[in-house]
Scaffold this active site. Structure first.
Site, PDB file in Angstrom:
ATOM      1  N   GLU A 282     -38.746  18.556  18.110  1.00  0.00           N
ATOM      2  CA  GLU A 282     -38.964  18.889  16.704  1.00  0.00           C
ATOM      3  C   GLU A 282     -39.637  17.743  15.955  1.00  0.00           C
ATOM      4  O   GLU A 282     -39.329  16.571  16.190  1.00  0.00           O
ATOM      5  CB  GLU A 282     -37.607  19.179  16.060  1.00  0.00           C
ATOM      6  CG  GLU A 282     -37.663  19.474  14.593  1.00  0.00           C
ATOM      7  CD  GLU A 282     -36.292  19.614  13.994  1.00  0.00           C
ATOM      8  OE1 GLU A 282     -35.331  19.869  14.736  1.00  0.00           O
ATOM      9  OE2 GLU A 282     -36.167  19.455  12.777  1.00  0.00           O
TER      10      GLU A 282
ATOM     11  N   GLU B  17     -39.871  22.013   8.774  1.00  0.00           N
ATOM     12  CA  GLU B  17     -38.776  21.992   7.788  1.00  0.00           C
ATOM     13  C   GLU B  17     -39.241  21.384   6.465  1.00  0.00           C
ATOM     14  O   GLU B  17     -38.669  21.703   5.425  1.00  0.00           O
ATOM     15  CB  GLU B  17     -37.561  21.251   8.314  1.00  0.00           C
ATOM     16  CG  GLU B  17     -37.723  19.775   8.468  1.00  0.00           C
ATOM     17  CD  GLU B  17     -36.465  19.115   9.009  1.00  0.00           C
ATOM     18  OE1 GLU B  17     -35.898  19.611   9.997  1.00  0.00           O
ATOM     19  OE2 GLU B  17     -36.048  18.110   8.422  1.00  0.00           O
TER      20      GLU B  17
ATOM     21  N   HIS C   3     -25.278  20.270  16.242  1.00  0.00           N
ATOM     22  CA  HIS C   3     -25.792  18.896  16.314  1.00  0.00           C
ATOM     23  C   HIS C   3     -24.806  17.981  17.019  1.00  0.00           C
ATOM     24  O   HIS C   3     -23.841  17.514  16.436  1.00  0.00           O
ATOM     25  CB  HIS C   3     -25.962  18.361  14.885  1.00  0.00           C
ATOM     26  CG  HIS C   3     -27.208  18.826  14.242  1.00  0.00           C
ATOM     27  ND1 HIS C   3     -27.798  18.135  13.217  1.00  0.00           N
ATOM     28  CD2 HIS C   3     -27.978  19.898  14.457  1.00  0.00           C
ATOM     29  CE1 HIS C   3     -28.891  18.772  12.838  1.00  0.00           C
ATOM     30  NE2 HIS C   3     -29.003  19.851  13.567  1.00  0.00           N
TER      31      HIS C   3
ATOM     32  N   ARG D  35     -28.335  20.446  19.807  1.00  0.00           N
ATOM     33  CA  ARG D  35     -29.302  19.377  19.581  1.00  0.00           C
ATOM     34  C   ARG D  35     -28.657  18.065  19.959  1.00  0.00           C
ATOM     35  O   ARG D  35     -27.480  17.836  19.610  1.00  0.00           O
ATOM     36  CB  ARG D  35     -29.716  19.370  18.096  1.00  0.00           C
ATOM     37  CG  ARG D  35     -30.910  18.504  17.798  1.00  0.00           C
ATOM     38  CD  ARG D  35     -31.176  18.370  16.320  1.00  0.00           C
ATOM     39  NE  ARG D  35     -30.352  17.340  15.712  1.00  0.00           N
ATOM     40  CZ  ARG D  35     -30.586  16.845  14.492  1.00  0.00           C
ATOM     41  NH1 ARG D  35     -31.584  17.329  13.764  1.00  0.00           N
ATOM     42  NH2 ARG D  35     -29.810  15.890  14.002  1.00  0.00           N
TER      43      ARG D  35
ATOM     44  N   ASP E 111     -27.808  20.001   3.827  1.00  0.00           N
ATOM     45  CA  ASP E 111     -28.346  19.902   2.475  1.00  0.00           C
ATOM     46  C   ASP E 111     -29.003  21.196   2.033  1.00  0.00           C
ATOM     47  O   ASP E 111     -29.587  21.275   0.954  1.00  0.00           O
ATOM     48  CB  ASP E 111     -29.317  18.721   2.335  1.00  0.00           C
ATOM     49  CG  ASP E 111     -30.296  18.610   3.496  1.00  0.00           C
ATOM     50  OD1 ASP E 111     -29.861  18.198   4.574  1.00  0.00           O
ATOM     51  OD2 ASP E 111     -31.460  18.961   3.311  1.00  0.00           O
TER      52      ASP E 111
ATOM     53  N   GLU F 146     -30.883  26.849  12.971  1.00  0.00           N
ATOM     54  CA  GLU F 146     -30.095  25.614  12.919  1.00  0.00           C
ATOM     55  C   GLU F 146     -28.838  25.876  12.098  1.00  0.00           C
ATOM     56  O   GLU F 146     -28.896  26.545  11.062  1.00  0.00           O
ATOM     57  CB  GLU F 146     -30.917  24.503  12.265  1.00  0.00           C
ATOM     58  CG  GLU F 146     -30.160  23.195  12.124  1.00  0.00           C
ATOM     59  CD  GLU F 146     -31.017  22.094  11.541  1.00  0.00           C
ATOM     60  OE1 GLU F 146     -32.146  22.361  11.111  1.00  0.00           O
ATOM     61  OE2 GLU F 146     -30.556  20.940  11.523  1.00  0.00           O
TER      62      GLU F 146
ATOM     63  N   ARG G 264     -40.431  26.025  11.571  1.00  0.00           N
ATOM     64  CA  ARG G 264     -39.119  25.653  11.023  1.00  0.00           C
ATOM     65  C   ARG G 264     -39.030  25.849   9.511  1.00  0.00           C
ATOM     66  O   ARG G 264     -38.014  25.509   8.905  1.00  0.00           O
ATOM     67  CB  ARG G 264     -38.839  24.191  11.338  1.00  0.00           C
ATOM     68  CG  ARG G 264     -38.736  23.875  12.795  1.00  0.00           C
ATOM     69  CD  ARG G 264     -37.345  23.581  13.274  1.00  0.00           C
ATOM     70  NE  ARG G 264     -36.637  22.543  12.563  1.00  0.00           N
ATOM     71  CZ  ARG G 264     -35.362  22.660  12.215  1.00  0.00           C
ATOM     72  NH1 ARG G 264     -34.706  23.772  12.477  1.00  0.00           N
ATOM     73  NH2 ARG G 264     -34.742  21.679  11.607  1.00  0.00           N
TER      74      ARG G 264
ATOM     75  N   TYR H  55     -32.069   8.095  13.220  1.00  0.00           N
ATOM     76  CA  TYR H  55     -31.907   9.408  12.619  1.00  0.00           C
ATOM     77  C   TYR H  55     -30.940  10.255  13.451  1.00  0.00           C
ATOM     78  O   TYR H  55     -30.989  10.250  14.674  1.00  0.00           O
ATOM     79  CB  TYR H  55     -33.264  10.156  12.513  1.00  0.00           C
ATOM     80  CG  TYR H  55     -32.952  11.596  12.263  1.00  0.00           C
ATOM     81  CD1 TYR H  55     -32.964  12.533  13.284  1.00  0.00           C
ATOM     82  CD2 TYR H  55     -32.442  11.969  11.022  1.00  0.00           C
ATOM     83  CE1 TYR H  55     -32.540  13.829  13.079  1.00  0.00           C
ATOM     84  CE2 TYR H  55     -32.021  13.263  10.801  1.00  0.00           C
ATOM     85  CZ  TYR H  55     -32.052  14.188  11.833  1.00  0.00           C
ATOM     86  OH  TYR H  55     -31.593  15.444  11.612  1.00  0.00           O
TER      87      TYR H  55
ATOM     88  N   ASP I 139     -34.705  16.239  17.934  1.00  0.00           N
ATOM     89  CA  ASP I 139     -35.490  16.081  16.711  1.00  0.00           C
ATOM     90  C   ASP I 139     -36.091  14.676  16.683  1.00  0.00           C
ATOM     91  O   ASP I 139     -35.362  13.694  16.570  1.00  0.00           O
ATOM     92  CB  ASP I 139     -34.567  16.279  15.494  1.00  0.00           C
ATOM     93  CG  ASP I 139     -35.345  16.403  14.187  1.00  0.00           C
ATOM     94  OD1 ASP I 139     -34.734  16.824  13.188  1.00  0.00           O
ATOM     95  OD2 ASP I 139     -36.551  16.102  14.177  1.00  0.00           O
TER      96      ASP I 139
ATOM     97  N   HIS J 128     -34.830  25.704   9.590  1.00  0.00           N
ATOM     98  CA  HIS J 128     -34.028  24.545   9.221  1.00  0.00           C
ATOM     99  C   HIS J 128     -32.711  25.040   8.622  1.00  0.00           C
ATOM    100  O   HIS J 128     -32.687  26.036   7.901  1.00  0.00           O
ATOM    101  CB  HIS J 128     -34.825  23.759   8.194  1.00  0.00           C
ATOM    102  CG  HIS J 128     -34.250  22.458   7.779  1.00  0.00           C
ATOM    103  ND1 HIS J 128     -34.495  21.931   6.534  1.00  0.00           N
ATOM    104  CD2 HIS J 128     -33.469  21.558   8.420  1.00  0.00           C
ATOM    105  CE1 HIS J 128     -33.896  20.756   6.425  1.00  0.00           C
ATOM    106  NE2 HIS J 128     -33.283  20.505   7.554  1.00  0.00           N
TER     107      HIS J 128
ATOM    108  N   HIS K  85     -38.138  13.708  14.447  1.00  0.00           N
ATOM    109  CA  HIS K  85     -38.080  13.423  13.001  1.00  0.00           C
ATOM    110  C   HIS K  85     -39.290  12.643  12.507  1.00  0.00           C
ATOM    111  O   HIS K  85     -39.162  11.616  11.821  1.00  0.00           O
ATOM    112  CB  HIS K  85     -36.787  12.657  12.679  1.00  0.00           C
ATOM    113  CG  HIS K  85     -36.193  13.067  11.358  1.00  0.00           C
ATOM    114  ND1 HIS K  85     -36.379  12.363  10.196  1.00  0.00           N
ATOM    115  CD2 HIS K  85     -35.423  14.124  11.027  1.00  0.00           C
ATOM    116  CE1 HIS K  85     -35.732  12.946   9.204  1.00  0.00           C
ATOM    117  NE2 HIS K  85     -35.151  14.023   9.680  1.00  0.00           N
TER     118      HIS K  85
ATOM    119  N   TRP L 193     -39.270   8.298   7.993  1.00  0.00           N
ATOM    120  CA  TRP L 193     -37.815   8.316   8.284  1.00  0.00           C
ATOM    121  C   TRP L 193     -37.467   9.544   9.069  1.00  0.00           C
ATOM    122  O   TRP L 193     -37.971  10.635   8.769  1.00  0.00           O
ATOM    123  CB  TRP L 193     -37.011   8.317   6.981  1.00  0.00           C
ATOM    124  CG  TRP L 193     -35.565   8.557   7.272  1.00  0.00           C
ATOM    125  CD1 TRP L 193     -34.677   7.692   7.868  1.00  0.00           C
ATOM    126  CD2 TRP L 193     -34.846   9.781   7.060  1.00  0.00           C
ATOM    127  NE1 TRP L 193     -33.467   8.272   8.016  1.00  0.00           N
ATOM    128  CE2 TRP L 193     -33.522   9.557   7.531  1.00  0.00           C
ATOM    129  CE3 TRP L 193     -35.157  11.023   6.544  1.00  0.00           C
ATOM    130  CZ2 TRP L 193     -32.524  10.543   7.473  1.00  0.00           C
ATOM    131  CZ3 TRP L 193     -34.186  11.999   6.498  1.00  0.00           C
ATOM    132  CH2 TRP L 193     -32.889  11.741   6.934  1.00  0.00           C
TER     133      TRP L 193
END
Ligand SMILES: O=C(O)[C@@H](O)[C@@H](O)[C@H](O)[C@H](O)CO
Ligand SMILES: [Mg+2]
Length: 403
Positions: A237, A263, A123, A148, A317, A340, A284, A160, A211, A313, A213, A403
């Protein structure tokens, strides 16, 4: 048969919250499963402790499929992120146990390796295009073959994917949701500039991803895809919210830019139309939110019939337990696309020692029996749970937006 005698939920927060399920058999063999659902961690922890663990005790740990069916159909209230994350944790832990008992890495149980390693993407982000490209150059120096790109939007205080910390991105940033402001018009102007500058600076031998998002309407996504086609994006994405799978038909009518989504999916039903109508190029769905290795293999098998590849994904997290399980899955499926890989912090890696490795833009799960990941419970106990929400987004007029 290896009888399940105990199962414990371990919540720890080495910089961010993780929920881990540890299943123990009568011969002392243990297995781990990730149960982390960013911003809703304790919901899954409670679901496991109250509604899953009591049903596991006494069962044959080898019966992965039967236990999966029991937890899925037996819940009556099928699907959903909390339920399927809980089932995923059990599934991962049982595959871990089966591998340890067989003395084999889990990918060997899944049919063996279909490739030498899993290509991963990192990323690169920055508040400006220049900063983002500099970050991308660092990923190239580290050997990444896919990167990315996410950059700030002039006139927007935040967006984001642009993090304060260059190396580690954690969006769940406060005790109550942070409110961000979003402008699609301003965003649609900067992304083509970002990709034009990136191809100029980085060349054509590196895959460039982006992404969106969930923030565009289908026709806006079609426009952005068309704008980016000259720069050959590897994928766009989450171009638009995917509850309405048919919305992707409109995007497909306007652009050949490859599309990735999933994701936030938690079962094959979330992706069935997208896959069968080839409305996407990469799925994803992840091992931790889509019912574990068992269910993710079903999704990959359906996708394979329609030339859709996997692109799991792998954000911070998702714990190292998830990353380990994902890499065993990635190595074994015929239609693997890309993985990813957002590196975890040293604190997280210390809590979850693991066998997986990164080299030359690829990752490998290692050949330790099982998943090849552990949890240092003493270290984990030192990191207290700390509630953290993902942000929300509003348009400039205050309208609540994705978001
Ligand atoms: O593709 C990605 O990595 C993002 O969509 C995630 O970082 C996502 O925002 C987080 O996983 C949400 O917890
Ligand atoms: Mg994403």
């Amino acid at each position: 048969m290896p009888k399940i005698v105990a199962a414990r939920v371990i919540v720890t927060c080495p910089g961010r919250n993780f929920v881990t399920l540890k299943i123990e058999c009568d011969d002392g063999t243990t297995g781990l499963g990730d149960a982390t659902l960013n911003g809703r961690e304790l919901a899954v922890a409670a679901y496991l402790t109250e509604h899953v663990v009591p049903c596991l005790i006494g069962r044959d740990a080898h019966r992965i499929e039967d236990i999966w069916q029991y937890l899925y159909k037996g819940a009556y209230w099928r699907r959903g992120p909390v339920t399927m994350t809980a089932i995923a944790a059990v599934d991962m832990a049982l595959w871990d146990i089966k591998g340890k008992l067989a003395g084999l890495a889990v990918y060997q149980l899944l049919g063996g390796a279909c490739r030498e390693g899993a290509i991963v993407y990192g990323h690169a982000n920055g508040t400006t295009i220049e900063e983002t490209i500099e970050a991308a150059r660092e990923y190239q120096r580290q050997g990444y073959r896919a990167i990315r790109l996410q950059c700030g939007v002039p006139g927007m205080a935040s967006t984001y994917g642009v993090s304060k910390d260059k190396d580690f991105y954690e969006p769940a940033d406060s005790d109550l949701p942070t409110e961000n402001v979003w402008s699609t018009a301003k965003y649609l102007r900067v992304v083509p500039e970002l990709f034009a500058a990136a191809r100029e600076a980085l060349g054509w031998d590196v895959h460039l991803l982006h992404d969106i998002h969930h923030r565009l309407t289908p026709i806006e996504a079609g426009r952005l895809g068309k704008d980016l086609e000259p720069y050959r994006p590897f994928w766009l994405e989450d171009a638009t919210p995917a509850e309405n799978q048919a919305a992707f038909r409109l995007i497909r009518q306007h652009t050949t830019a490859p599309l990735a989504v999933g994701e936030v999916f938690n079962s094959i039903w979330d992706a069935k139309t997208l896959i069968e109508e080839q409305l996407i190029d990469y799925i994803r769905a992840t091992v931790v939110h889509a019912g574990g290795i068992t269910h993710l293999r079903r999704i990959a098998a359906l996708a394979d019939l329609y030339q859709v590849r996997t692109g799991c994904h792998g954000a911070t997290d998702l714990s190292p337990v998830s990353m380990a399980a994902a890499l065993h899955f990635d190595l074994s499926v015929p239609n693997f696309g890309i993985q990813e890989y957002m590196r975890h912090t040293p604190e997280t890696d210390a809590v979850f020692p693991h066998a997986y490795t990164f080299a030359d833009g690829m990752m490998h799960p290692g050949d330790a029996p099982g998943l090849g990941v552990d949890i240092d419970e003493a270290l984990a106990a030192g990191y207290e749970y700390k509630r953290a929400f993902l942000p929300v987004n509003r348009l400039e007029d205050g309208t609540l937006w994705s978001w």
